[in-house]
Design a protein around this motif. Structure first.
Motif, PDB file in Angstrom:
ATOM      1  N   SER A  20       1.016  -1.328   0.002  1.00 22.47           N
ATOM      2  CA  SER A  20      -0.019  -0.168   0.157  1.00 22.47           C
ATOM      3  C   SER A  20       0.735   1.111   0.065  1.00 22.47           C
ATOM      4  O   SER A  20       0.400   2.222  -0.661  1.00 22.47           O
ATOM      5  CB  SER A  20      -0.850   0.166   1.343  1.00 22.47           C
ATOM      6  OG  SER A  20      -0.165  -0.236   2.417  1.00 22.47           O
ATOM      7  N   ASP A  21       2.104   1.270   0.634  1.00 25.83           N
ATOM      8  CA  ASP A  21       2.704   2.399   0.712  1.00 25.83           C
ATOM      9  C   ASP A  21       3.449   2.758  -0.663  1.00 25.83           C
ATOM     10  O   ASP A  21       4.087   3.659  -0.794  1.00 25.83           O
ATOM     11  CB  ASP A  21       3.677   2.505   1.668  1.00 25.83           C
ATOM     12  CG  ASP A  21       4.746   1.209   1.679  1.00 25.83           C
ATOM     13  OD1 ASP A  21       4.431   0.172   1.171  1.00 25.83           O
ATOM     14  OD2 ASP A  21       5.985   1.255   2.186  1.00 25.83           O
ATOM     15  N   GLN A  22       3.547   1.832  -1.576  1.00 12.96           N
ATOM     16  CA  GLN A  22       3.888   2.029  -2.908  1.00 12.96           C
ATOM     17  C   GLN A  22       2.932   1.883  -4.006  1.00 12.96           C
ATOM     18  O   GLN A  22       3.477   2.019  -5.171  1.00 12.96           O
ATOM     19  CB  GLN A  22       5.133   0.719  -3.331  1.00 12.96           C
ATOM     20  CG  GLN A  22       6.079   0.603  -2.222  1.00 12.96           C
ATOM     21  CD  GLN A  22       7.120  -0.333  -2.526  1.00 12.96           C
ATOM     22  OE1 GLN A  22       6.920  -1.418  -3.602  1.00 12.96           O
ATOM     23  NE2 GLN A  22       7.998  -0.793  -1.515  1.00 12.96           N
ATOM     24  N   ASP A  23       1.772   2.209  -3.611  1.00  9.71           N
ATOM     25  CA  ASP A  23       0.732   2.457  -4.659  1.00  9.71           C
ATOM     26  C   ASP A  23       0.808   3.771  -5.139  1.00  9.71           C
ATOM     27  O   ASP A  23       1.236   4.605  -4.469  1.00  9.71           O
ATOM     28  CB  ASP A  23      -0.787   2.000  -3.928  1.00  9.71           C
ATOM     29  CG  ASP A  23      -1.818   1.897  -4.707  1.00  9.71           C
ATOM     30  OD1 ASP A  23      -1.472   1.539  -6.033  1.00  9.71           O
ATOM     31  OD2 ASP A  23      -3.027   1.798  -4.491  1.00  9.71           O
ATOM     32  N   GLN A  62       9.244   3.966  -8.686  1.00  8.30           N
ATOM     33  CA  GLN A  62       8.286   3.093  -8.667  1.00  8.30           C
ATOM     34  C   GLN A  62       8.685   1.858  -9.523  1.00  8.30           C
ATOM     35  O   GLN A  62       8.434   0.828  -9.014  1.00  8.30           O
ATOM     36  CB  GLN A  62       7.088   3.667  -9.500  1.00  8.30           C
ATOM     37  CG  GLN A  62       5.938   2.553  -9.922  1.00  8.30           C
ATOM     38  CD  GLN A  62       4.799   3.162 -10.433  1.00  8.30           C
ATOM     39  OE1 GLN A  62       4.220   4.084  -9.939  1.00  8.30           O
ATOM     40  NE2 GLN A  62       4.561   2.858 -11.721  1.00  8.30           N
ATOM     41  N   SER A  73      -0.665   7.194  -6.169  1.00 10.04           N
ATOM     42  CA  SER A  73      -1.815   7.580  -5.842  1.00 10.04           C
ATOM     43  C   SER A  73      -2.723   8.074  -7.162  1.00 10.04           C
ATOM     44  O   SER A  73      -4.064   8.339  -6.969  1.00 10.04           O
ATOM     45  CB  SER A  73      -1.620   8.908  -5.185  1.00 10.04           C
ATOM     46  OG  SER A  73      -0.718   9.731  -5.804  1.00 10.04           O
ATOM     47  N   GLN A  75      11.518   0.058  -6.986  1.00 12.36           N
ATOM     48  CA  GLN A  75      10.618  -0.465  -5.974  1.00 12.36           C
ATOM     49  C   GLN A  75       9.843  -1.797  -6.414  1.00 12.36           C
ATOM     50  O   GLN A  75       9.644  -3.046  -5.780  1.00 12.36           O
ATOM     51  CB  GLN A  75       9.523   0.219  -5.375  1.00 12.36           C
ATOM     52  CG  GLN A  75      10.154   1.258  -4.579  1.00 12.36           C
ATOM     53  CD  GLN A  75       9.345   2.616  -4.089  1.00 12.36           C
ATOM     54  OE1 GLN A  75       8.105   2.454  -4.477  1.00 12.36           O
ATOM     55  NE2 GLN A  75       9.712   3.492  -3.366  1.00 12.36           N
TER      56      GLN A  75
END
Length: 758
Positions: free
Chosen positions: A498-501, A584, A503, A587
Motif C-alpha cells: 500500500s505504501d508503494q501504490d 516506482q 496515488s 521498487q
C-alpha cells in the motif's frame, strides 16, 4: 530491450582471461550444482542457439489435384545463428497442406531446406504466378541492389543501383515495402532519395570527367553533374537502426518496360513509407512522417507525428486521409478493397502505448474507431492493443475480421477483431504456449508460430472459425520443436504494498516471469538472476528466450519483471510510470525479488541483476539503492544519466517525458529540468555502489550512446568498485551481431560465476 550474448572465436580470448577464475571456482559446482566450466557453458550455449526462429510465411494458391482434393503450398523462412561464420543464416522450408477450405485434412513437409542468400525483400504476386525479389549482390567490389522477377525460373533481373534513379532500397520493417499492383504490371517500393554528387571547391574540370561507352563501343568523356562544397553536409536520419535513412521516396517499376520512376506529389516535409496500391491501382496510399523541426528516432517509437496519405498517379495530387494531430502507422487494405485499417497513437508521451484500431472507408471517406484505448483490463480479460505493426496480411477472407498477435499481460496471444462490433476474441486463450505470432493469413488459413520459455518456436496452421461461431481454433502442427522438460516456468502476479501504490493510478498490479531448473539437485538452493526489461514501456512475454534458457541449463533461476509501466496491462499502467522512474519501477523489481525469496528454493546470498537500456537503468539503480544486496551486475547499453543523454540521443523527448517534464523541440530547458533528469538517474547513487559491474556497449548505439556507459565506468573506477567494460564495434543498441550476442553472454555468465561464488 537488449538480448545478451557474442562470437566463439573472439569469445575464446575472453575465456582465456577468465579460465583461472573458473578453474578456481570448480569446487562450487559440487555444492551448488551450477556449471562453471567455460567450455561446458559454451557447449550449452552453442547447443541451444541452434534452435531456429520463424520470420515469415506465405500461402500459395489453391490447387485441385487430379483426384479432386485441394491443397496449398506454404513457404516459410527461418533464421538460425551460425557462430562460426558470425551470421544469422536464413533458410526456407516448404510444406503441403491438403484442406477443404474449412479444415486441414493432411499436411507434410515438401522438399528439403534451402539457404536464402542476399534477399532484402520478397513478395508473391496476387495470383501466385510470379515472385518479386530485391537482392543485394557485389559487383566489381561494390554492393549493388537488383530487382528480380521469378516464376518457374528468373524472368528478369534489373540492376537498380546502375539505373541511378534513387539511393538504396529500404528493407526495414518501418518504411520498407515491396508491393505488386493488382494488374501485376508494376511494383512499388521505397528507397533513399537520390542526392546530387558533391565535389570539392578545388575539383578540376579534367578530374570531373567520367568515361562511358558510346553506341559504337568506344569511350567518351562526360562531365559529371556535381555540386561544389557539399561533400560534408550533415543530413539527419531517422535514428537507431535507420542510419543513413533520411529522405525516402516512393518508387515504381514498370515491369514490362524495365523503367523505374520516382512518384511526384509527395510533400517535401514528410518521409513516406508503408505504402501500397490504392483500389483500382489509381494511386498509392502511404504513411508520411513529418520531418520538422527534427527527425527523432522512429525505431520502437510509434508516437511520432504522421498521417495517412493518398497520391494520385495521374495528376500527382496528394491528399491527407487521416488526422494530422496523431501518430498513424501500419495501414492494411481489406481483400474487398473497401476499407483500410490502421493503428493510431497519441503524439509524443510514452513511446509504446495502447493503440486505437481505426478504419477508413475508401468510398464514404469516413473514419471510425474499431477498438479504442483500454485504460484498465476489461472484464473479458482484454487489455488493449500493443503493436508496432500489424501483419502484412491480417484480414479474414470476408473482410470482416482483423487477426494479429499482441501482448496480453505477460503472454502474447492471437486476437481476432470484428470490425463491425469491435469485439475482440482470443484464438489462443486455451493454449499452454506463452507466446504466439501471426505469420500470415490467406483465405482464412492462418499460419502462426508459438513458443514458451521451455519450448523453441513451432509452426502451426488452422482455419479461422466463421464469425459468430462458437467453434474453437483447431491447430495442426507443421513443424514441432523440441521441448526442454528440465526447464520450468510460471507467471507471478504481484500487488505492490500500500505504501508503494500510485496515488494517481491506484490499484495496479504487475507480473514477473520466473524461469528455473525443474528440479533442484540434492536440495541445493538456486542462485537467482533478476532481469527487468528495457523500454520502459515494453514487456517480456513467456516466449522462447535463449539467454534465460541457457542460464537455467547452467543451474541458475531467472526472474524477468514486468513492472508497472509495462505494456499489455492497460494504458493506466503505462501512464503510472513517467515522472516516477527510478522509484516506482525500482521498487516493483525489488518487491518482486523479495516476494520470490520468501520461498526456500533460492539462495538470497547469490543474487545478480542484469538488464539493457532502461533495464540497465534499473540494474544500476538497484545496486545503488540497495548496496551489497546484489553480488553481480551486468548492464547492456544502460541509461545512467538522463541529463547527459538528452543532448546526444536520437530520442531526447524520452529523457524529458520519463523524468516527468513536457517535451518541445524548441524549448530552452530550465535548470530545474536538468536537475530533475539528474535526480532520476542511477548516477545519483553511484557513491553507494559496491556491486561488481560488467558493462557491455555497442559502439554504434544511437539510442543510448556508449558514452553513457563510459561515464558510469569512470565513476565506478573513481570509487574503486570492480568494473569491466566491453565495447562492440559495428553494433547498435541491441547488440544484434552474432559475435556480440554470443560473446556478451559468455562474459556475463562468467561474471556471474566469478562474483556469486567467490
Amino acid at each position: 530491450m537488449l538480448v545478451p550474448c557474442l562470437k566463439m572465436n573472439r569469445a575464446l580470448f575472453s575465456l582465456g582471461q577468465m579460465m583461472p577464475i573458473a578453474r578456481s571456482l570448480s569446487r562450487c559446482a559440487a555444492c551448488c550444482q551450477v556449471i562453471t566450466n567455460p567450455e561446458e557453458i559454451a557447449r550449452i550455449y552453442r547447443q541451444l542457439s541452434l534452435f531456429p526462429s520463424l520470420s515469415s510465411a506465405n500461402v500459395g494458391p489453391v490447387i485441385t489435384s487430379q483426384y479432386g482434393g485441394k491443397y496449398s503450398n506454404i513457404y516459410t523462412e527461418w533464421s538460425q545463428r551460425e557462430l562460426e561464420s558470425n551470421e544469422n543464416v536464413k533458410f526456407c522450408k516448404q510444406y503441403i497442406v491438403f484442406h477443404d477450405d474449412k479444415s486441414v485434412v493432411f499436411s507434410a513437409p515438401s522438399g528439403n531446406c534451402t539457404k536464402v542468400q542476399g534477399v532484402l525483400l520478397s513478395r508473391d504476386a496476387p495470383s501466385g504466378e510470379m515472385k518479386a525479389v530485391i537482392r543485394k549482390s557485389t559487383v566489381k567490389g561494390e554492393e549493388n541492389q537488383f530487382l528480380e522477377i521469378w516464376n518457374k525460373n528468373m524472368v528478369k533481373s534489373i540492376n537498380l543501383t546502375a539505373l541511378k534513379k534513387h539511393g538504396k532500397v529500404y528493407e526495414d520493417a518501418l518504411f520498407g515495402c515491396l508491393v505488386w499492383s493488382q494488374s501485376e504490371t508494376h511494383l512499388l517500393y521505397v528507397a533513399e532519395k537520390k542526392r546530387p554528387k558533391a565535389e570539392s571547391f578545388f575539383q578540376t574540370e579534367s578530374s570531373a570527367l567520367s568515361s562511358s561507352v558510346d553506341e559504337e563501343g568506344g569511350l567518351r568523356s562526360e562531365k559529371k553533374d556535381a555540386v561544389k562544397g557539399e561533400q560534408f553536409v550533415f543530413y539527419e536520419d531517422w535514428g537507431e537502426d535507420l542510419v543513413k535513412k533520411s529522405s525516402p521516396v516512393l518508387c515504381v517499376l514498370d515491369i514490362e518496360g524495365n523503367n523505374v520512376s520516382v512518384l511526384e506529389g509527395v510533400p517535401e516535409n514528410i518521409s513516406p513509407g508503408q505504402a501500397f496500391w490504392a483500389p483500382g491501382d489509381t494511386g498509392v496510399v502511404f504513411v508520411g512522417w513529418r520531418h520538422e523541426p527534427l527527425r527523432l528516432g522512429l525505431r520502437s517509437c510509434p508516437n511520432r507525428r504522421s498521417s495517412l496519405y493518398y497520391v494520385d498517379l495521374t495528376g500527382g495530387k496528394c491528399e491527407q486521409l487521416a488526422s494530422d494531430n496523431s501518430a498513424v502507422f501500419s495501414p492494411r487494405l481489406s481483400p474487398d478493397q473497401c476499407r483500410i485499417v490502421y493503428l493510431e497513437n497519441t503524439l509524443f508521451g510514452a513511446h509504446m502505448q495502447c493503440s486505437r484500431l481505426c478504419m477508413y472507408d475508401w468510398y464514404t471517406k469516413k473514419t471510425s474507431v474499431v477498438v479504442d484505448v483500454v485504460k484498465r483490463p476489461r472484464e473479458d480479460g482484454f487489455t488493449g492493443i500493443y503493436c508496432t505493426q500489424l501483419p502484412p496480411k491480417c484480414w479474414s477472407a470476408d473482410s470482416q475480421q482483423i487477426i494479429f498477435a499482441c501482448p496480453q499481460r505477460s503472454r502474447k496471444e492471437l486476437l481476432a477483431v470484428d470490425i463491425n462490433t469491435g469485439s475482440v476474441t482470443s484464438l489462443t486463450s486455451t493454449s499452454a504456449m506463452g507466446a504466439w505470432n501471426l505469420l500470415t493469413i490467406e483465405r482464412d488459413l492462418i499460419v502462426a508460430s508459438c513458443a514458451s520459455p521451455n519450448c523453441p518456436p513451432s509452426l502451426r496452421v488452422g482455419f479461422l472459425p466463421t464469425r459468430d461461431s462458437e467453434e474453437q481454433m483447431v491447430w495442426i502442427t507443421l513443424e514441432e520443436s523440441q521441448t526442454l522438460p528440465e526447464i520450468d516456468w510460471q507467471i507471478l502476479t504481484l500487488v505492490p504494498p500500500s505504501d508503494q501504490d500510485n496515488s494517481q493510478y491506484p490499484g495496479l498490479d504487475f507480473e514477473a516471469l520466473l524461469i528455473k531448473p525443474k528440479e533442484e539437485k540434492d536440495g541445493a538452493k538456486l542462485p537467482l538472476i533478476v532481469y527487468p526489461h528495457g523500454g520502459p514501456h515494453s514487456v517480456t512475454v513467456a516466449d522462447w528466450l535463449l539467454s534465460p534458457a541457457v542460464y537455467c541449463k547452467l543451474g541458475f533461476a531467472v526472474l524477468l519483471v514486468n513492472y508497472r509501466g509495462s505494456i499489455g496491462f492497460g494504458q493506466d499502467n503505462i501512464l503510472s510510470l513517467p515522472g516516477n522512474i527510478g522509484t516506482q519501477d525500482v521498487q516493483d523489481v525489488q518487491f518482486a525479488v523479495e516476494s520470490v525469496l520468501k520461498g526456500d528454493e533460492f539462495d538470497r546470498h547469490k543474487l545478480a541483476v542484469a538488464g539493457g537500456s532502461h533495464g540497465g537503468f534499473l540494474a544500476c539503480h538497484l545496486i545503488g539503492q540497495y548496496p551489497s544486496y546484489y553480488k553481480a551486475c551486468v548492464a547492456f547499453n544502460p541509461v545512467v544519466n538522463l541529463a547527459s543523454m538528452v543532448c546526444i540521443t536520437d530520442i531526447p523527448d524520452w529523457c524529458l517525458f520519463e523524468a516527468g517534464s513536457d517535451y518541445t523541440a524548441n524549448s530552452l530547458y530550465e535548470p530545474a529540468v536538468w536537475e530533475q533528469m539528474l535526480s532520476k538517474s542511477p548516477v545519483k547513487h553511484v557513491s553507494q555502489v559496491k556491486t561488481p559491474v560488467l558493462l557491455l556497449l555497442g559502439e554504434d548505439d544511437k539510442r543510448v550512446p556508449h558514452k553513457q556507459g563510459i561515464e558510469y565506468y569512470r565513476a565506478l573506477k573513481a570509487k574503486q568498485v570492480p568494473v569491466r567494460l566491453l565495447m562492440y564495434p559495428g553494433n547498435n543498441h541491441s547488440l544484434p551481431n552474432v559475435d556480440a550476442e554470443s560473446d556478451s553472454f559468455m562474459n556475463s555468465a562468467l561474471w556471474f560465476v566469478q562474483h556469486l561464488f567467490e
